[in-house]
Design a protein around this motif. Sequence first.
Motif, PDB file in Angstrom:
ATOM      1  N   VAL A 135       1.361  -0.803   0.304  1.00  0.00           N
ATOM      2  CA  VAL A 135       0.117  -0.057   0.060  1.00  0.00           C
ATOM      3  C   VAL A 135       0.936   1.609  -0.083  1.00  0.00           C
ATOM      4  N   TYR A 136       2.661   1.727   0.028  1.00  0.00           N
ATOM      5  CA  TYR A 136       2.648   2.243   0.536  1.00  0.00           C
ATOM      6  C   TYR A 136       3.792   2.762  -1.037  1.00  0.00           C
ATOM      7  N   GLY A 137       3.594   2.145  -1.370  1.00  0.00           N
ATOM      8  CA  GLY A 137       4.131   1.709  -3.104  1.00  0.00           C
ATOM      9  C   GLY A 137       5.318   1.664  -3.216  1.00  0.00           C
ATOM     10  N   SER A 138       6.435   2.281  -3.971  1.00  0.00           N
ATOM     11  CA  SER A 138       7.738   1.963  -3.985  1.00  0.00           C
ATOM     12  C   SER A 138       8.959   2.277  -3.571  1.00  0.00           C
ATOM     13  N   LEU A 139      10.402   1.819  -3.036  1.00  0.00           N
ATOM     14  CA  LEU A 139      11.162   2.848  -2.557  1.00  0.00           C
ATOM     15  C   LEU A 139      12.232   3.021  -3.474  1.00  0.00           C
ATOM     16  N   ARG A 140      13.512   3.853  -3.682  1.00  0.00           N
ATOM     17  CA  ARG A 140      14.031   3.696  -3.889  1.00  0.00           C
ATOM     18  C   ARG A 140      14.732   3.806  -3.419  1.00  0.00           C
ATOM     19  N   PRO A 141      16.598   3.456  -3.657  1.00  0.00           N
ATOM     20  CA  PRO A 141      17.167   2.666  -3.433  1.00  0.00           C
ATOM     21  C   PRO A 141      17.811   3.855  -2.716  1.00  0.00           C
ATOM     22  N   GLY A 142      18.205   3.235  -1.212  1.00  0.00           N
ATOM     23  CA  GLY A 142      18.644   4.467  -0.520  1.00  0.00           C
ATOM     24  C   GLY A 142      17.266   5.483   0.712  1.00  0.00           C
ATOM     25  N   ASP A 143      16.379   5.124  -0.046  1.00  0.00           N
ATOM     26  CA  ASP A 143      15.164   5.060   1.085  1.00  0.00           C
ATOM     27  C   ASP A 143      15.189   4.645   2.009  1.00  0.00           C
ATOM     28  N   PRO A 144      14.389   5.879   3.267  1.00  0.00           N
ATOM     29  CA  PRO A 144      14.578   4.805   4.124  1.00  0.00           C
ATOM     30  C   PRO A 144      13.215   3.938   4.098  1.00  0.00           C
ATOM     31  N   ALA A 145      13.140   2.653   4.942  1.00  0.00           N
ATOM     32  CA  ALA A 145      12.306   1.570   5.187  1.00  0.00           C
ATOM     33  C   ALA A 145      10.828   2.579   5.314  1.00  0.00           C
ATOM     34  N   HIS A 150       4.375   6.311   6.501  1.00  0.00           N
ATOM     35  CA  HIS A 150       4.328   6.202   5.050  1.00  0.00           C
ATOM     36  C   HIS A 150       3.382   6.884   4.646  1.00  0.00           C
ATOM     37  N   PRO A 151       3.547   8.001   3.309  1.00  0.00           N
ATOM     38  CA  PRO A 151       2.264   7.812   2.632  1.00  0.00           C
ATOM     39  C   PRO A 151       1.717   6.888   1.657  1.00  0.00           C
ATOM     40  N   TYR A 152       0.177   6.496   1.523  1.00  0.00           N
ATOM     41  CA  TYR A 152       0.060   5.761   0.820  1.00  0.00           C
ATOM     42  C   TYR A 152      -0.010   6.174  -0.426  1.00  0.00           C
ATOM     43  N   ASP A 293       7.044  -2.502  -8.895  1.00  0.00           N
ATOM     44  CA  ASP A 293       7.461  -1.611  -8.126  1.00  0.00           C
ATOM     45  C   ASP A 293       8.265  -2.666  -7.664  1.00  0.00           C
ATOM     46  N   ARG A 294       9.625  -1.148  -7.575  1.00  0.00           N
ATOM     47  CA  ARG A 294      11.339  -1.657  -7.834  1.00  0.00           C
ATOM     48  C   ARG A 294      11.661  -2.161  -5.874  1.00  0.00           C
ATOM     49  N   ARG A 295      11.191  -1.308  -4.987  1.00  0.00           N
ATOM     50  CA  ARG A 295      11.851  -1.709  -3.948  1.00  0.00           C
ATOM     51  C   ARG A 295      11.073  -1.703  -2.655  1.00  0.00           C
ATOM     52  N   TYR A 296      10.233  -2.786  -1.904  1.00  0.00           N
ATOM     53  CA  TYR A 296       9.673  -2.764  -0.502  1.00  0.00           C
ATOM     54  C   TYR A 296      10.871  -2.892   0.497  1.00  0.00           C
ATOM     55  N   ALA A 297      10.378  -2.148   1.566  1.00  0.00           N
ATOM     56  CA  ALA A 297      11.116  -2.244   2.690  1.00  0.00           C
ATOM     57  C   ALA A 297      10.865  -1.854   4.455  1.00  0.00           C
ATOM     58  N   ILE A 298      10.634  -2.632   5.277  1.00  0.00           N
ATOM     59  CA  ILE A 298       9.516  -2.716   6.287  1.00  0.00           C
ATOM     60  C   ILE A 298      10.268  -1.766   7.197  1.00  0.00           C
ATOM     61  N   ASP A 299       9.873  -0.772   7.836  1.00  0.00           N
ATOM     62  CA  ASP A 299      11.150  -0.657   9.694  1.00  0.00           C
ATOM     63  C   ASP A 299       9.449  -1.266  10.447  1.00  0.00           C
ATOM     64  N   ALA A 300      10.373  -2.014  11.326  1.00  0.00           N
ATOM     65  CA  ALA A 300       9.361  -2.997  11.995  1.00  0.00           C
ATOM     66  C   ALA A 300       9.874  -2.232  13.079  1.00  0.00           C
ATOM     67  N   ARG A 301      10.414  -1.252  13.826  1.00  0.00           N
ATOM     68  CA  ARG A 301      10.979  -0.723  15.148  1.00  0.00           C
ATOM     69  C   ARG A 301       9.257  -0.322  16.231  1.00  0.00           C
ATOM     70  N   LYS A 302       7.867  -0.575  15.261  1.00  0.00           N
ATOM     71  CA  LYS A 302       6.933   0.275  16.293  1.00  0.00           C
ATOM     72  C   LYS A 302       6.748  -0.806  17.124  1.00  0.00           C
ATOM     73  N   ILE A 303       6.941  -2.211  16.294  1.00  0.00           N
ATOM     74  CA  ILE A 303       5.903  -3.459  16.773  1.00  0.00           C
ATOM     75  C   ILE A 303       6.926  -4.002  18.003  1.00  0.00           C
ATOM     76  N   GLU A 304       8.297  -3.918  17.782  1.00  0.00           N
ATOM     77  CA  GLU A 304       9.601  -4.362  18.676  1.00  0.00           C
ATOM     78  C   GLU A 304       8.805  -3.595  19.119  1.00  0.00           C
ATOM     79  N   ARG A 305       9.307  -1.700  20.093  1.00  0.00           N
ATOM     80  CA  ARG A 305       9.320  -1.819  20.447  1.00  0.00           C
ATOM     81  C   ARG A 305       7.712  -1.238  21.971  1.00  0.00           C
TER      82      ARG A 305
END
Length: 352
Positions: A135-145, A150-152, A293-305
């Motif tokens: 749902v968040y779309g595609s990331l470019r290389p180097g974009d944060p996860a 993140h916008p839809y 979509d070129r790249r997906y990456a998840i920042d999973a810190r919220k569920i961990e915290r």
Amino acid sequence: MILVTGGAGFIGSNFVLGWLAHHDEPVINLDALTYAGNLRNLSSLQGDTRHRFVRGDITDRALVDGLLAEHRPRAIVHFAAESHVDRSIHGPLAFIKTNVDGTYTLLEAARAFWQALPADEKAGFRFHHVSTDEVYGSLRPGDPAFTESHPYEPNSPYSASKAASDHLVRAWHHTYGLPVVTTNCSNNYGPYHFPEKLIPLMIVNALAGKPLPVYGDGQQIRDWLYVTDHCSAIRAVLARGRLGETYNIGGWNEKPNIEIVHTICALLDELRPHAEGSYQRLVTYVADRPGHDRRYAIDARKIERELGWRPAETFETGIRKTVQWYLDHADWVADVQSGGYREWVDRNYAQR
Ligand code: NAD
Ligand code: DAU
């Protein structure tokens, strides 16, 4: 008890099996048994009175109302969806019907049921919506996860239909107070994964000596999570997630597709060596997926915290288990490769 939708599919069946291994609380499993649903995934539950399977469609309001009234679940865990991006490109309507209309129907049925509950049951009720990082779309290389804020920006008919369902769930919480939680997860892999998706397709094609079709340049990146880790995250959010919140779930395992394919070939070379040499010889570059979509990456810190969840498997342990599972379950693969499956393979790959 809990009501699970889509519990005969890949993640849903892993969730039902995991749930009943961890809890004695019964499960009502509502699934339409589309091409992606398979009761064989649940054969180990035969005779287990904690599991009741109901074949039916989530767009059938009368059926959903009847199940809620009869079983009075304390939670709905909603997996049922059309889930394959390539199929959504060939035929988006089924995605609108199940993912949008189906989620709407469930929300309305849940709202009517929840509003009539006594105060103590009302406070404990949960509607858990299972969604995707797409749902968040595609990331470019180097974009944060992707974080939860993140916008839809969905790019495929599949991800647009899931984004629509996420928005409905959010609105039913804000407008009507329905107690919802939403999880947005990255790419899963593991047992019972239908062989239209990258990892199981590469394993079954390699074993059959067929080409391994890599879309475009093979450099698209996905963030892979072993399916039982997704299921443990859902259990954690259902138990302790804050109402109205969304939680991203991911494995911290960003890998380009071509690396996944090479890893599978190397494991098969070790576990089932072929007389003609490495399975790498089957790798075939084919035309790209439209709008890929070129790249997906998840920042999973919220569920961990907030909930202390972290994946138990690394990619190395998970992919080895997965390849071994497919080697040990040739009968399951043969069973799902029905006439309908062969038609899909012809349609999707013939023109590439
Ligand atoms: P799947 O395609 O393997 O299974 C979907 C299940 O839903 C099937 O059993 C199917 O019969 C059932 N179903 C479809 N339409 C239905 C309807 N109208 N009524 C009732 N049942 C219906 O999908 P999956 O990969 O297990 O995904 C499950 C959920 O998780 C989906 O909501 C998907 O968007 C989400 N998700 C999947 C992934 C992934 O990598 N597979 C990652 C993140 C989120
Ligand atoms: O990110 C989560 C999503 O992951 C889920 O929401 C979807 O339900 C699930 O299907 C999955 O979507 P993807 O499109 O990422 O998965 P798929 O396995 O179809 O493709 C993974 C990558 O591999 C993608 O970049 C396309 C590529 N691919 C896929 C197939 C089937 C190939 O190169 N060749 C193929 O034959």
